[in-house]
Scaffold this active site. Sequence first.
Site, PDB file in Angstrom:
ATOM      1  N   LYS A   1       0.845  -1.202   0.000  1.00 15.28           N
ATOM      2  CA  LYS A   1       0.000   0.000   0.000  1.00 15.28           C
ATOM      3  C   LYS A   1       0.872   1.240   0.000  1.00 15.28           C
ATOM      4  O   LYS A   1       2.048   1.223   0.388  1.00 15.28           O
ATOM      5  CB  LYS A   1      -0.947   0.014   1.206  1.00 15.28           C
ATOM      6  CG  LYS A   1      -0.292  -0.046   2.582  1.00 15.28           C
ATOM      7  CD  LYS A   1       0.133   1.286   3.148  1.00 15.28           C
ATOM      8  CE  LYS A   1       0.726   1.146   4.553  1.00 15.28           C
ATOM      9  NZ  LYS A   1       1.414   2.379   5.017  1.00 15.28           N
TER      10      LYS A   1
ATOM     11  N   ASP B   1      -2.670  -1.579  10.382  1.00 20.82           N
ATOM     12  CA  ASP B   1      -2.858  -1.595   8.931  1.00 20.82           C
ATOM     13  C   ASP B   1      -3.527  -2.866   8.425  1.00 20.82           C
ATOM     14  O   ASP B   1      -3.949  -2.916   7.267  1.00 20.82           O
ATOM     15  CB  ASP B   1      -1.508  -1.447   8.212  1.00 20.82           C
ATOM     16  CG  ASP B   1      -0.950  -0.041   8.297  1.00 20.82           C
ATOM     17  OD1 ASP B   1      -1.729   0.886   8.574  1.00 20.82           O
ATOM     18  OD2 ASP B   1       0.266   0.128   8.081  1.00 20.82           O
TER      19      ASP B   1
END
EC number: 2.7.1.148
Length: 329
Positions: free
Chosen positions: A14, A166
């Site tokens: 990401k 996350d």
Amino acid sequence: MTESRWYSTSPPAKLNLFLELLARRDDGFHELDTVMVAIDWRDELHVRRTTNPGVQLSVDWTDGRTSVAAELQVDEDNELLLVPTDDKNLVVRALNRLTETLRLDGGWEVQLNKNIPSGAGMGGASSDAASALQLGWAAARETQSDLPETLKNETLLSLAAEIGSDVPFFLGDLQADRLVQCAHATGRGEKLNFFTLANPLHAVVIYPAASVSTAQVYSRCQVPDSPQSSNELLRALQGIAAESEFSLHNALQAPARGLSSRIDPALECLSKAGLTHCHMTGSGSACFALADSSQQAAIAAETLRSTFPGGALIRPVMSCVVPSEIHIA
């Protein structure tokens, strides 16, 4: 119990397009305003259930340790290439917690092929953990048919939030059962509002052969009196406002630059390559810049490989959906 088939997927990395600190929490974390997008820089993860207890994890580099070490210009035993196989690895932690929560017999055999570097701010370990939860659930359902599918979302989301801030992002939008590329995250990063990009996002990422401690970066941060807002960026990404109006931001970039001398050259080289919106992702050390197309990103990445001073992993990337597709063999 019997052994399951192999379940496989490709956990993506990401990028944080925006990251602002809103407040320091009593639990030591920070209240965040961050925008994350999944990108097609991927690991490979293979999981199956076995009769032997515990998690037997094998780790290798997809391109080979020798090749990756050469790109980074480090020795093959350098710490940048070391990936733990015990419970320091979030994959092991995720599968152990899944075993405990579902009260499963037996254990797991896991093969993890790495591409995403560690200590980069790209969420590789978190993505691997999220994929391990998804694959583990699927494998458990094969060998334990009475496991209610209705418990899946609640179980995986709860475990993901427990394992890391996350991790829930990489599970995707389980509640709506849809594929998405982006999320606006608040809280410590676990409160997610997923959305679909109006247009694909293209970028070049540089991992400048340096690992940065997330804890050290946050310890050097100060919460601003007037935090910046991600609202305009969110509107632009969803096609509600003109893309020319948005700007990127990372409140962790300044303290990370003070911890690693490799970040500034990465940002400078990305800017000189004709790319826009050059920023660090997460707590670093990886940096990225946006491109207008996949062709521009590929050309810029090739140029940067010959001009960047020192070792680095340099990749053209584009946005991709989460979660990744599961394959069974």
